[in-house]
Write a protein that holds these residues in place. Structure first.
Motif, PDB file in Angstrom:
ATOM      1  N   MET A  38      16.019 -36.581 -49.943  1.00 17.19           N
ATOM      2  CA  MET A  38      16.463 -37.521 -51.024  1.00 17.19           C
ATOM      3  C   MET A  38      15.706 -36.924 -52.460  1.00 17.19           C
ATOM      4  O   MET A  38      16.188 -37.456 -53.502  1.00 17.19           O
ATOM      5  N   TYR A  57      29.064 -33.765 -43.397  1.00 16.87           N
ATOM      6  CA  TYR A  57      28.565 -34.417 -44.281  1.00 16.87           C
ATOM      7  C   TYR A  57      29.437 -35.674 -44.493  1.00 16.87           C
ATOM      8  O   TYR A  57      30.804 -35.617 -44.803  1.00 16.87           O
ATOM      9  N   GLU A  59      29.852 -39.652 -46.480  1.00 15.69           N
ATOM     10  CA  GLU A  59      29.416 -40.718 -47.307  1.00 15.69           C
ATOM     11  C   GLU A  59      30.229 -41.947 -47.130  1.00 15.69           C
ATOM     12  O   GLU A  59      31.498 -41.618 -47.339  1.00 15.69           O
ATOM     13  N   TYR A  95      15.659 -45.097 -45.113  1.00 10.50           N
ATOM     14  CA  TYR A  95      16.401 -46.420 -45.607  1.00 10.50           C
ATOM     15  C   TYR A  95      15.621 -46.851 -46.937  1.00 10.50           C
ATOM     16  O   TYR A  95      14.296 -47.033 -46.612  1.00 10.50           O
ATOM     17  N   HIS A 107      20.601 -47.598 -49.681  1.00  8.39           N
ATOM     18  CA  HIS A 107      20.984 -46.351 -49.241  1.00  8.39           C
ATOM     19  C   HIS A 107      20.339 -46.302 -47.551  1.00  8.39           C
ATOM     20  O   HIS A 107      19.356 -46.125 -47.675  1.00  8.39           O
ATOM     21  N   LEU A 109      20.555 -43.274 -44.714  1.00 12.78           N
ATOM     22  CA  LEU A 109      20.853 -41.942 -44.535  1.00 12.78           C
ATOM     23  C   LEU A 109      20.291 -41.501 -43.118  1.00 12.78           C
ATOM     24  O   LEU A 109      19.166 -41.962 -42.692  1.00 12.78           O
ATOM     25  N   VAL A 121      24.775 -34.792 -41.918  1.00 12.12           N
ATOM     26  CA  VAL A 121      24.423 -35.921 -42.927  1.00 12.12           C
ATOM     27  C   VAL A 121      25.253 -37.005 -42.770  1.00 12.12           C
ATOM     28  O   VAL A 121      26.522 -36.797 -43.133  1.00 12.12           O
ATOM     29  N   SER A 123      25.647 -40.635 -44.737  1.00 13.77           N
ATOM     30  CA  SER A 123      24.972 -41.746 -45.757  1.00 13.77           C
ATOM     31  C   SER A 123      25.867 -42.880 -46.199  1.00 13.77           C
ATOM     32  O   SER A 123      27.155 -42.638 -46.092  1.00 13.77           O
ATOM     33  N   TYR A 124      25.194 -43.951 -46.139  1.00 14.70           N
ATOM     34  CA  TYR A 124      25.891 -45.180 -46.479  1.00 14.70           C
ATOM     35  C   TYR A 124      25.420 -45.800 -47.656  1.00 14.70           C
ATOM     36  O   TYR A 124      24.072 -45.927 -47.543  1.00 14.70           O
TER      37      TYR A 124
END
Length: 174
Positions: A38, A57, A59, A95, A107, A109, A121, A123-124
């Motif tokens: 991060m 990865y 997102e 988080y 976020h 992760l 990875v 990520s949301y």
């Protein structure tokens, strides 16, 4: 068994133990990697991260290249994130709150860490104005209960079944 064979076996055993020790990544190691991730996202510099040879990865459920999406949006990350690592699976969750171009977001992760290197990875980002539930970030903080150790007599399989049941009911709407 002759001396040469014994010496060879001892050398192989010592080398494999050294490799295992070098490749092990405990919960603290995994949490440090998530924090570094991060920090490096905010600096927009992925070159310092310990990447595996192949990395997946995503997102917000979209596969993309590292450096795209949130990476290129002038991101920042909050202090005081919730980080939890599961050594048995190699997963670590970060988080907290982030921002891109000044717009706040929650976020979540998930990193998969194998032998001390990031191989996945996920990520949301729940951005303000998205159809997802979004609570104002002012006053955001984690309850102290998140830092308590919880033990369950049910065991990992039973807890996994409960979580799977929740998502099955969401998916099937039953």
């Amino acid at each position: 068994m002759n001396i040469k064979r014994i010496s060879l076996l001892l050398a192989i055993f010592s080398a494999s133990n050294a490799v295992q020790a070098q490749n092990s990544c405990d919960a603290k190691c995994m949490a440090d990697i998530a924090t570094q991730y991060m920090t490096d996202v905010a600096e927009q510099d992925w070159s310092k991260l310990p990447w595996a040879d192949r990395v997946r990865y995503t997102e917000n459920n979209v596969a993309m290249m590292i450096g795209d999406g949130f990476w290129g949006a002038g991101p920042s990350a909050s202090d005081g994130a919730f980080i939890i690592a599961d050594e048995s699976t190699g997963n670590v969750l970060w988080y907290g709150s982030t921002a891109e171009h000044g717009q706040a977001a929650y976020h979540a992760l998930r990193l998969k860490v194998e032998e001390g290197r990031i191989s996945e990875v996920e990520s949301y980002l729940g951005r303000e104005g998205m159809p997802d539930l979004f609570a104002p970030l002012a006053g955001y903080g984690l309850d102290d209960a998140f830092n308590e150790t919880v033990s369950s007599p049910a065991g990992r399989d039973a807890l996994t079944s409960i979580v799977d049941g929740y998502f099955d009911s969401k998916q099937l709407n039953d």
